[in-house]
Design an enzyme around this catalytic site. Structure first.
Site, short mmCIF file in Angstrom:
data_model
loop_
_atom_site.label_atom_id
_atom_site.label_comp_id
_atom_site.label_asym_id
_atom_site.label_seq_id
_atom_site.Cartn_x
_atom_site.Cartn_y
_atom_site.Cartn_z
N CYS B 422 0.83 -1.20 0.00
CA CYS B 422 0.00 0.00 0.00
C CYS B 422 0.86 1.25 0.00
O CYS B 422 0.90 1.99 -0.96
CB CYS B 422 -0.92 -0.02 1.20
SG CYS B 422 -1.97 -1.47 1.20
N GLU B 424 4.15 1.16 1.88
CA GLU B 424 5.42 0.85 2.53
C GLU B 424 6.58 1.22 1.60
O GLU B 424 6.60 0.84 0.43
CB GLU B 424 5.48 -0.64 2.88
CG GLU B 424 4.38 -1.12 3.81
CD GLU B 424 3.17 -1.66 3.05
OE1 GLU B 424 2.58 -0.90 2.24
OE2 GLU B 424 2.81 -2.82 3.26
#
Lengths: 279, 765
Positions: B422, B424
């Site tokens: 998402c 990171e």
């Protein structure tokens, strides 16, 4: 320390002039437009607003009978409108979005009510903003003392100037003010070399008739103005009248269709104006 | 693309028409292989299992396809990995089709196979068994109490960006030769053997497609399709050993490698990285070879559809945390290059435009922006965001790169960062970062601290100190739990094929899971900062400054979930300032605590020689993490959700508009959350009207960049949200509708006007 009565500070305003702006709403107005979408802006005094939808009926079955103070009201259904602020407090508040003014060419707009009503304070405030390099504007009805407007305009990059009803008699009947004063102020500002952008509220049955539109065009042509903002009538402020204990007379007035707005827009365009619908 | 091509329409319909099923094909092949490989090392057994799958899994080529390869013949099937944990699958075997989130259909025959063959084989031998046997009582308690959540205890690790540099510039045969060469002097190294086994099976896998393409070409009566199939045969054959040259070859090779990596670990977020950078030479080659740009776009659209075919089967609990089976084909566009120059190119634009043609959840596109991003690119980004799907999300080079420098990463590598899953942050091709290994519930920390110390805390500072002590204590347990899980993956679920695509595994002769990568982080997320700021500010004012209520009285009210105390609850919500409104006194409370959490996390190292690094994001985890926390002093009821995102203000509490949200978030030390952070901001569609609206939106993004916030994602308010607000006005007090010259709080408008706005939103106002 001098204080002004402010009823709202709206950050991230993007429809009211250059860039991302903060609008400071000054409380108090010398006119009474029936279509006013901020009825809480009219009185210079602090008032209580009663927002039915937020009321949890903790103290009263009906919010309009509620005897509690806004300080008590747990949901802020009862809320004070009007907050006394010093120049320093206001500057601190509006400078919070400095980084966005820089990225967008935006700045601070003083609106109302009518900012001229608290003109001396506003001049102090604008002076300070100018010393910080902030782009400044006012939204005004133009209904006020020329000397104040004259001084104020020394610290303004732009004046958004309402033109509503051009016929002085009708102006007086509908809006309860001096139409001539407004036009004179407009002319003086233009002659002084201030950037003036006229804003025309398009209110069905009040300002949209042919004669009025033609008079506006004629007036602007005489003053060599070739840009206008058209502000279509909406009902977004209607629920506020009851909240503030005022009567609203235009409940039944239908907002214009897109076609009707475009018709007026086209008239201006055909006369060589640059037109923005909305700000 | 005004009209979707027939090809894309057919492929998209095919993708979405069937209900999602569970496929046991991989589990069966994997288990069969394991039955044959008894006695060999764990890594060899994994490699043999992966090879067995690649050489035997059913494959198909569907009409119209230009990019080949699916994990399963039936689209969007969920793949079970009993080697990770057979337990939850058995427990949920009958409810997978009726559960609330991410439903899958399990056939009767497959249920029998699972119960009679797969479960008995893996019972007692899975990753989960190992993890459970190693967790200490303290770690278990930290998990049970709801402060710590350890992920990847029963599924593949993933969360990594493989590099395609070597295979793209040299070809698969080179990789195979390189590893063979290395083996000559390292005969005993099982990792290298395992890598070789998987690479050779990858080659066979590609050749199977080449063969199938020929077979189908012979049967094909349509001339054009026959030519396509012949070309596909040539492509698959070529890339099975040589380096690709055209865009089509590079895309096909990219996709085959991705599928093989999925077969190997069935993991979430084996992500894509800087696609506009590494695909650019191939795109330019194809264009200069006379391939039409539109055909290149069609190939990209075909690949985007493929990325939606891979869905991740999670347990019911895990699906709550990561709803919508995000698979994490995350693409990052733009940003600076290794020399610090703007890297935006024609492909960056084309990718955004072809995404707009497809508009499915994958690829998950993000853009990197910086001081020198071209205005034209920013406008394209704004236009794409206006479509309203939340894509692309925006990342900020101006804070992320310095953040990495603070972690000891080289400037060149820091400039090349990309995004996993998402939000990171990761250094592509060089990092095994365990980016999603654990969550740390900061709001629960406050609750636990209050429960313990309510009687003896006499000042606000004392309360803050006790909270910090609790953080310190539980961070240690989180680290222990993460390291145990880390070790488990190294022992039980190494990924030799993946490691062949991460530097310097082959050179070091070590799997990613045992320290082969150049960068070896473990990323742990501190969550709940918004609710924590709000709650602590209420306590600071009401208890310690105004002395309206004692701490134990407040505790009592919270303990009883505000029962018969709605007035107090509403006062806590409405009479005290909240995070998200640009008020220093509130914002600094959360900021200090998040920084403290970050500093604690940084002290620890993991078993691969890397450091722990903090992040702050939730995907959908704010809902289950909220379920673990009782009522809080910000007026949040027991079990109610936490603020979404990670850094976003609590829903309905930010009232000063989107610039003040950014200002509040900018007061957190965003240089520290190097594992990534997430901010959602709501916009009504009218804000993006016309060129002027887009331009001011870009100016807003530039403000975001200069405020040094890592990430932002936009929710363009939908008609559905407005309808919900109409029904639940107290929940949506912050929803501002902006029109020319005016803005109004939506819930305060009367119904007819609300209906009008809803109507116009539905029709793209």
């Amino acid at each position: 320390m001098k204080k002004a009565m402010i009823f709202n500070i709206q950050r991230y305003s993007i429809h009211d002039g250059e860039g991302i702006r903060t609008i400071v709403f000054f409380k108090g107005c010398s006119l009474r437009c029936p279509w006013c979408s901020n009825p809480e802006s009219q009185s210079t005094n602090k008032e209580i607003m009663r927002k039915e939808v937020l009321c949890i009926n903790c103290s009263s079955k009906n919010i309009f009978d509620c005897k509690q103070s806004p300080e008590f009201c747990p949901t802020n259904a009862l809320e004070w409108v009007g907050n006394e602020m010093t120049v320093d407090q206001l500057v601190e508040e509006v400078m919070k979005d400095h980084i966005f003014y820089n990225s967008s060419g935006g700045g601070v707009t003083l609106s109302g009510g009518e900012v001229l009503v608290q003109g001396e304070f506003a001049i102090e405030f604008l002076k300070k903003l100018k010393s910080l390099g902030i782009h400044t504007a006012i939204e005004t009805t133009g209904h006020g003392n020329w000397n104040i407007l004259d001084d104020m305009s020394d610290y303004l990059d732009e004046v958004l100037f309402d033109l509503k009803i051009m016929d002085n008699q009708r102006f007086k009947e509908v809006i309860k003010g001096d139409g001539k004063l407004i036009k004179d102020n407009f002319i003086k500002l233009v002659n002084k070399g201030v950037k003036v952008t006229p804003r025309i509220p398009l209110i069905p049955t009040f300002t949209m008739d042919k004669d009025n539109i033609n008079s506006i065009i004629e007036f602007l042509e005489t003053n060599k103005i070739n840009e206008v903002h058209l502000l279509p009538f909406h009902q977004y402020g209607s629920s506020k009248y009851k909240s503030i204990g005022k009567e609203y007379t235009l409940q039944k007035l239908e907002p214009s269709s897109k076609e009707q707005i475009n018709r007026i827009k086209d008239i201006f365009i055909s006369k060589g104006f640059t037109v923005t619908v909305g700000g | 693309m005004k009209d979707t091509s027939i090809r894309i329409k057919v492929l998209k319909d095919q993708l979405l028409e069937n209900k999602r099923e569970i496929s046991l094909e991989r589990a069966n092949l994997y288990t069969d292989s394991f039955k044959q490989s008894e006695g060999k090392s764990s890594i060899l057994r994994r490699a043999l299992a992966t090879a067995h799958i690649l050489e035997n899994v059913n494959i198909a080529i569907k009409p119209h396809e230009l990019i080949l390869g699916d994990r399963t013949i039936k689209p969007r099937s969920g793949i079970a990995s009993p080697e990770m944990s057979p337990y939850w699958i058995l427990d949920e075997i009958d409810t997978m089709y009726s559960r609330p989130q991410d439903k899958f259909y399990f056939t009767k025959e497959d249920k029998t196979i699972f119960k009679e063959k797969l479960y008995p084989f893996w019972d007692g031998k899975s990753l989960k068994d190992y993890v459970d046997s190693k967790m200490s009582e303290q770690v278990k308690q930290a998990i049970n109490i709801g402060i710590v959540k350890i992920n990847q205890t029963d599924k593949g690790q993933g969360h990594i960006i493989p590099t395609f540099e070597k295979i793209f510039s040299n070809g698969l045969a080179f990789l195979i030769d390189e590893i063979k060469d290395k083996l000559k002097t390292n005969v005993e190294n099982d990792f290298l053997h395992a890598g070789l086994i998987t690479l050779e099976s990858l080659k066979k896998y590609m050749l199977r497609y080449a063969h199938l393409a020929t077979t189908l070409a012979l049967e094909e009566s349509d001339y054009n399709r026959k030519q396509e199939l012949i070309e596909l045969h040539d492509i698959c054959t070529k890339i099975s050993h040589e380096k690709p040259q055209s865009l089509h070859e590079a895309l096909q090779l990219f996709w085959f490698v991705n599928l093989a990596l999925q077969y190997e670990s069935n993991a979430s977020s084996i992500s894509t990285g800087r696609f506009d950078q590494f695909m650019l030479p191939f795109y330019r080659q194809s264009i200069s070879d006379g391939i039409e740009e539109e055909y290149c776009r069609e190939l990209l659209r075909c690949l985007w559809l493929k990325m939606n075919d891979v869905v991740l089967l999670r347990s019911e609990d895990s699906a709550k945390y990561f709803a919508g089976f995000p698979t994490g084909y995350t693409i990052i566009l733009g940003g600076v290059d290794k020399a610090g120059r703007d890297a935006t190119n024609e492909l960056s634009y084309i990718i955004l435009e072809t995404y707009g043609d497809i508009r499915l959840p994958q690829p998950n596109i993000g853009v990197r922006i910086h001081e020198k991003s071209p205005m034209e690119f920013l406008m394209k980004v704004a236009e794409t965001i206006r479509l309203g799907t939340g894509i692309p999300q925006v990342f900020n080079d101006e804070v992320i790169i310095p953040g990495y420098l603070n972690r000891g990463v080289s400037l060149e590598d820091a400039r090349d960062y990309a995004v996993v899953g998402c939000v990171e942050l990761s250094l592509p091709g060089k990092t095994y970062g365990l980016h999603d290994i654990a969550l740390f519930n900061l709001l629960k920390v406050m609750e636990v601290t209050l429960d313990k110390h309510k009687e003896n805390i006499t000042s606000f500072d004392m309360l803050i100190n006790e909270i910090k002590n609790t953080i310190k204590e539980y961070v240690k347990y989180m680290v222990d739990g993460s390291n145990i899980t880390d070790a488990a993956h190294g022992l039980i679920a190494p990924t030799p094929l993946l490691s062949c695509f991460i530097d310097d595994c082959v050179a070091k002769g070590s799997d990613v899971s045992t320290g082969g990568a150049i960068y070896n982080f473990s990323g742990v997320q501190g969550i709940g900062i918004s609710n924590l700021s709000d709650s602590l500010y209420v306590i600071k004012k009401a208890v310690f400054e105004d002395k309206d209520i004692s701490l134990s009285e407040l505790h009592h009210i919270l303990h009883n979930n505000y029962h018969n105390n709605e007035i107090a609850r509403q006062r806590f919500i409405n009479k005290y300032d909240k995070y998200g409104n640009d008020i220093d006194e509130v914002d600094y409370i959360g900021s200090d605590i998040l920084s403290y959490y970050c500093r604690e996390v940084e002290k620890y190292t993991n078993i691969r020689g890397g450091i722990f690094q903090p992040g702050s994001y939730t995907v959908s985890a704010h809902i289950p993490l909220g379920e673990a926390v009782g009522a809080t002093a910000d007026g949040r009821l027991s079990k109610e959700q936490l603020a979404d995102g990670g850094l976003s203000p609590m829903v309905g509490r930010d009232k000063n508009g989107p610039t003040s949200v950014l200002k509040s978030v900018s007061k957190l030390d965003n240089y520290l959350t190097t594992n990534g952070s997430l901010l959602n901001v709501k916009f009504s569609p009218s804000v993006l009207d016309g060129v002027e609206g887009l331009r001011k939106f870009v100016n807003y993004l530039q403000g975001f960049m200069r405020l040094k916030i890592q990430h932002i994602q936009f929710n363009i308010v939908s008609a559905k949200t407005l309808k919900d607000a109409q029904k639940n006005p107290l929940k949506y007090k912050d929803l501002v509708i902006r029109v020319a010259g005016y803005s109004a709080i939506f819930v305060e408008l009367n119904k007819a006007i609300q209906d009008d706005i809803i109507n116009r939103t539905e029709h793209g106002m």
